[in-house]
Design an enzyme around this catalytic site. Structure first.
Site, PDB file in Angstrom:
ATOM      1  N   SER A   8       0.840  -1.208   0.000  1.00  0.00           N
ATOM      2  CA  SER A   8       0.000   0.000   0.000  1.00  0.00           C
ATOM      3  C   SER A   8       0.866   1.246   0.000  1.00  0.00           C
ATOM      4  O   SER A   8       1.620   1.517   0.939  1.00  0.00           O
ATOM      5  CB  SER A   8      -0.916   0.020   1.221  1.00  0.00           C
ATOM      6  OG  SER A   8      -1.545   1.280   1.276  1.00  0.00           O
ATOM      7  N   HIS A  33      -1.173  -1.335  -4.193  1.00  0.00           N
ATOM      8  CA  HIS A  33      -2.460  -0.985  -3.579  1.00  0.00           C
ATOM      9  C   HIS A  33      -2.535   0.527  -3.365  1.00  0.00           C
ATOM     10  O   HIS A  33      -1.644   1.123  -2.760  1.00  0.00           O
ATOM     11  CB  HIS A  33      -2.590  -1.716  -2.248  1.00  0.00           C
ATOM     12  CG  HIS A  33      -3.929  -1.593  -1.584  1.00  0.00           C
ATOM     13  ND1 HIS A  33      -4.997  -2.380  -1.934  1.00  0.00           N
ATOM     14  CD2 HIS A  33      -4.362  -0.788  -0.584  1.00  0.00           C
ATOM     15  CE1 HIS A  33      -6.042  -2.080  -1.164  1.00  0.00           C
ATOM     16  NE2 HIS A  33      -5.677  -1.103  -0.341  1.00  0.00           N
ATOM     17  N   ASP A  35      -4.916   3.580  -1.966  1.00  0.00           N
ATOM     18  CA  ASP A  35      -6.057   3.889  -1.098  1.00  0.00           C
ATOM     19  C   ASP A  35      -6.554   5.300  -1.348  1.00  0.00           C
ATOM     20  O   ASP A  35      -5.852   6.264  -1.053  1.00  0.00           O
ATOM     21  CB  ASP A  35      -5.621   3.778   0.369  1.00  0.00           C
ATOM     22  CG  ASP A  35      -5.353   2.345   0.780  1.00  0.00           C
ATOM     23  OD1 ASP A  35      -6.286   1.537   0.708  1.00  0.00           O
ATOM     24  OD2 ASP A  35      -4.203   2.043   1.179  1.00  0.00           O
ATOM     25  N   MET A  37      -9.239   8.059  -0.216  1.00  0.00           N
ATOM     26  CA  MET A  37     -10.155   8.385   0.898  1.00  0.00           C
ATOM     27  C   MET A  37     -10.708   9.785   0.703  1.00  0.00           C
ATOM     28  O   MET A  37      -9.970  10.703   0.347  1.00  0.00           O
ATOM     29  CB  MET A  37      -9.378   8.339   2.216  1.00  0.00           C
ATOM     30  CG  MET A  37      -8.659   7.033   2.452  1.00  0.00           C
ATOM     31  SD  MET A  37      -7.760   7.105   4.011  1.00  0.00           S
ATOM     32  CE  MET A  37      -6.920   5.523   3.969  1.00  0.00           C
ATOM     33  N   HIS A  66      -8.371   0.893  -4.054  1.00  0.00           N
ATOM     34  CA  HIS A  66      -9.353   0.688  -2.979  1.00  0.00           C
ATOM     35  C   HIS A  66      -9.987   2.038  -2.694  1.00  0.00           C
ATOM     36  O   HIS A  66      -9.331   2.930  -2.150  1.00  0.00           O
ATOM     37  CB  HIS A  66      -8.592   0.134  -1.758  1.00  0.00           C
ATOM     38  CG  HIS A  66      -9.397   0.024  -0.505  1.00  0.00           C
ATOM     39  ND1 HIS A  66      -8.810  -0.161   0.726  1.00  0.00           N
ATOM     40  CD2 HIS A  66     -10.729   0.070  -0.275  1.00  0.00           C
ATOM     41  CE1 HIS A  66      -9.742  -0.235   1.664  1.00  0.00           C
ATOM     42  NE2 HIS A  66     -10.925  -0.092   1.087  1.00  0.00           N
ATOM     43  N   MET A  68     -12.399   4.424  -0.742  1.00  0.00           N
ATOM     44  CA  MET A  68     -13.153   4.630   0.493  1.00  0.00           C
ATOM     45  C   MET A  68     -13.890   5.946   0.327  1.00  0.00           C
ATOM     46  O   MET A  68     -13.541   6.964   0.928  1.00  0.00           O
ATOM     47  CB  MET A  68     -12.172   4.651   1.677  1.00  0.00           C
ATOM     48  CG  MET A  68     -11.613   3.272   1.983  1.00  0.00           C
ATOM     49  SD  MET A  68     -10.034   3.323   2.849  1.00  0.00           S
ATOM     50  CE  MET A  68      -8.926   3.252   1.440  1.00  0.00           C
ATOM     51  N   MET A 137     -11.712  -6.170   5.214  1.00  0.00           N
ATOM     52  CA  MET A 137     -10.944  -5.202   6.000  1.00  0.00           C
ATOM     53  C   MET A 137     -10.656  -5.794   7.378  1.00  0.00           C
ATOM     54  O   MET A 137     -11.563  -6.244   8.076  1.00  0.00           O
ATOM     55  CB  MET A 137     -11.712  -3.884   6.154  1.00  0.00           C
ATOM     56  CG  MET A 137     -11.830  -3.050   4.888  1.00  0.00           C
ATOM     57  SD  MET A 137     -10.258  -2.644   4.110  1.00  0.00           S
ATOM     58  CE  MET A 137      -9.459  -1.652   5.387  1.00  0.00           C
ATOM     59  N   GLY A 142      -9.573   3.809   6.785  1.00  0.00           N
ATOM     60  CA  GLY A 142      -9.348   5.225   7.076  1.00  0.00           C
ATOM     61  C   GLY A 142      -7.892   5.600   7.328  1.00  0.00           C
ATOM     62  O   GLY A 142      -7.466   6.682   6.951  1.00  0.00           O
ATOM     63  N   GLY A 145      -1.336   1.819   9.382  1.00  0.00           N
ATOM     64  CA  GLY A 145      -0.639   1.641  10.659  1.00  0.00           C
ATOM     65  C   GLY A 145      -1.501   1.235  11.835  1.00  0.00           C
ATOM     66  O   GLY A 145      -1.074   1.359  12.982  1.00  0.00           O
ATOM     67  N   ASP A 175      -6.779  -6.566   4.209  1.00  0.00           N
ATOM     68  CA  ASP A 175      -6.148  -5.244   4.261  1.00  0.00           C
ATOM     69  C   ASP A 175      -6.283  -4.658   5.659  1.00  0.00           C
ATOM     70  O   ASP A 175      -7.392  -4.513   6.173  1.00  0.00           O
ATOM     71  CB  ASP A 175      -6.847  -4.354   3.216  1.00  0.00           C
ATOM     72  CG  ASP A 175      -6.292  -2.946   3.132  1.00  0.00           C
ATOM     73  OD1 ASP A 175      -5.237  -2.666   3.746  1.00  0.00           O
ATOM     74  OD2 ASP A 175      -6.928  -2.122   2.443  1.00  0.00           O
ATOM     75  N   GLY A 176      -5.126  -4.304   6.244  1.00  0.00           N
ATOM     76  CA  GLY A 176      -5.125  -3.614   7.535  1.00  0.00           C
ATOM     77  C   GLY A 176      -4.351  -4.375   8.594  1.00  0.00           C
ATOM     78  O   GLY A 176      -4.754  -5.460   8.998  1.00  0.00           O
ATOM     79  N   GLY A 197       1.004  -2.055   4.095  1.00  0.00           N
ATOM     80  CA  GLY A 197       1.508  -0.692   4.005  1.00  0.00           C
ATOM     81  C   GLY A 197       2.702  -0.505   4.899  1.00  0.00           C
ATOM     82  O   GLY A 197       3.859  -0.612   4.464  1.00  0.00           O
TER      83      GLY A 197
HETATM   84  C1  DX5 Z   1      -6.642   1.504   5.460  1.00  0.00           C
HETATM   85  C2  DX5 Z   1      -6.161   1.168   4.079  1.00  0.00           C
HETATM   86  C3  DX5 Z   1      -5.013   0.254   4.026  1.00  0.00           C
HETATM   87  C4  DX5 Z   1      -3.751   0.773   4.654  1.00  0.00           C
HETATM   88  C5  DX5 Z   1      -3.082  -0.409   5.272  1.00  0.00           C
HETATM   89  O1  DX5 Z   1      -7.863   2.153   5.361  1.00  0.00           O
HETATM   90  O2  DX5 Z   1      -7.204   0.531   3.349  1.00  0.00           O
HETATM   91  O3  DX5 Z   1      -4.751  -0.195   2.709  1.00  0.00           O
HETATM   92  O4  DX5 Z   1      -2.874   1.387   3.754  1.00  0.00           O
HETATM   93  O5  DX5 Z   1      -2.030   0.018   6.026  1.00  0.00           O
HETATM   94  P1  DX5 Z   1      -1.258  -0.941   7.028  1.00  0.00           P
HETATM   95  O6  DX5 Z   1      -0.750  -2.093   6.226  1.00  0.00           O
HETATM   96  O7  DX5 Z   1      -0.189  -0.059   7.574  1.00  0.00           O
HETATM   97  O8  DX5 Z   1      -2.247  -1.380   8.073  1.00  0.00           O
HETATM   98 ZN    ZN Z   2      -6.669  -0.336   1.383  1.00  0.00          ZN
END
Ligand code: DX5
Ligand code: ZN
Length: 216
Positions: A8, A33, A35, A37, A66, A68, A137, A142, A145, A175-176, A197
């Site tokens: 990510s 990936h 993201d 938002m 992805h 959001m 998820m 959102g 980390g 993811d997450g 990520g």
């Molecule tokens: C969160 C995102 C993720 C995020 C994951 O809303 O959808 O893709 O980048 O980050 P890590 O891997 O750090 O949890």
């Molecule tokens: Zn994501």
């Protein structure tokens, strides 16, 4: 199914996204990936089309987007034009998920659907045979980390059973909070694609981390 890592970009150094893309291009990751938002569906705002276009210009891997955002149906075409090859939208954000799936299909790209940890997995049942991928998820969408939610394993198992029953070709992405510590258990529970990520970009050697996560 083949194991895939989708790093990510949210955790990369935004002042040097080209370097992040080049690292991913060199690495064993098959996807990247991205993201998006909107500050409405989720409290955070990441980036939009110009940044996505800049990334797709430099990245040779599958562009896994992805979104959001509220009203995903309004933006499907623009995401496809900006280079999305897999477009995953939130079930909770769509008034008519079936219609969004159809719109994405019409763009000739792969379609994914996702749910936050508080949505029952069973809500996805009507859509499983219509999508290429389900993203489960394992944190609330959102922010990068966040800590992996342990209940996700049970949800993953439930999703895997449903996918086996209704559409075995459907990929499962998680993811997450994914890291080298839970990657094996997630693959063993039926995930095919792991998004990572902070685990990748905060590693001393991100390329090596990607390889290690594939070898678990
Ligand atoms: C969160 C995102 C993720 C995020 C994951 O809303 O959808 O893709 O980048 O980050 P890590 O891997 O750090 O949890
Ligand atoms: Zn994501």
């Amino acid at each position: 199914m083949r194991k895939i890592i989708s790093p990510s970009i949210l955790a990369a150094d935004f002042s040097n996204l080209k370097a992040a893309c080049e690292m991913i291009n060199r690495s064993k990751a098959d996807w990247i990936h991205i993201d998006v938002m909107d500050g409405v569906f989720v409290p955070n705002i990441s980036f939009g089309f110009p940044v996505l276009e800049a990334i797709t210009k430099h990245c040779t891997k599958l562009i896994d987007v992805h979104i959001m955002i509220v009203h995903p149906e309004k933006y499907v075409k623009r995401f496809a034009e900006a280079g999305a090859e897999m477009l995953t939208f939130h079930y909770e954000a769509a008034e008519n998920p079936g219609e969004v799936i159809e719109l994405i299909r019409r763009q000739g790209i792969k379609v994914g659907i996702t749910i936050n940890p508080d949505v029952p997995v069973a809500a996805l049942r009507p859509y499983i045979d219509k999508v290429d991928m389900v993203l489960l998820m394992s944190v609330f969408a959102g922010y990068g980390g966040q800590k992996f939610i342990e209940e996700s394993y049970d949800r993953l198992k439930e999703l895997k059973d449903m996918v086996d029953e209704l559409n075995p070709a459907c990929m499962i992405q998680v993811d997450g909070g994914v890291s080298i510590h839970n990657a094996k258990k997630l693959f063993d529970h039926g995930a095919n694609v792991l998004v990572a990520g902070s685990a990748v970009f905060n590693a001393p050697d991100p390329e090596e981390m990607i390889q290690s996560m594939l070898k678990v």
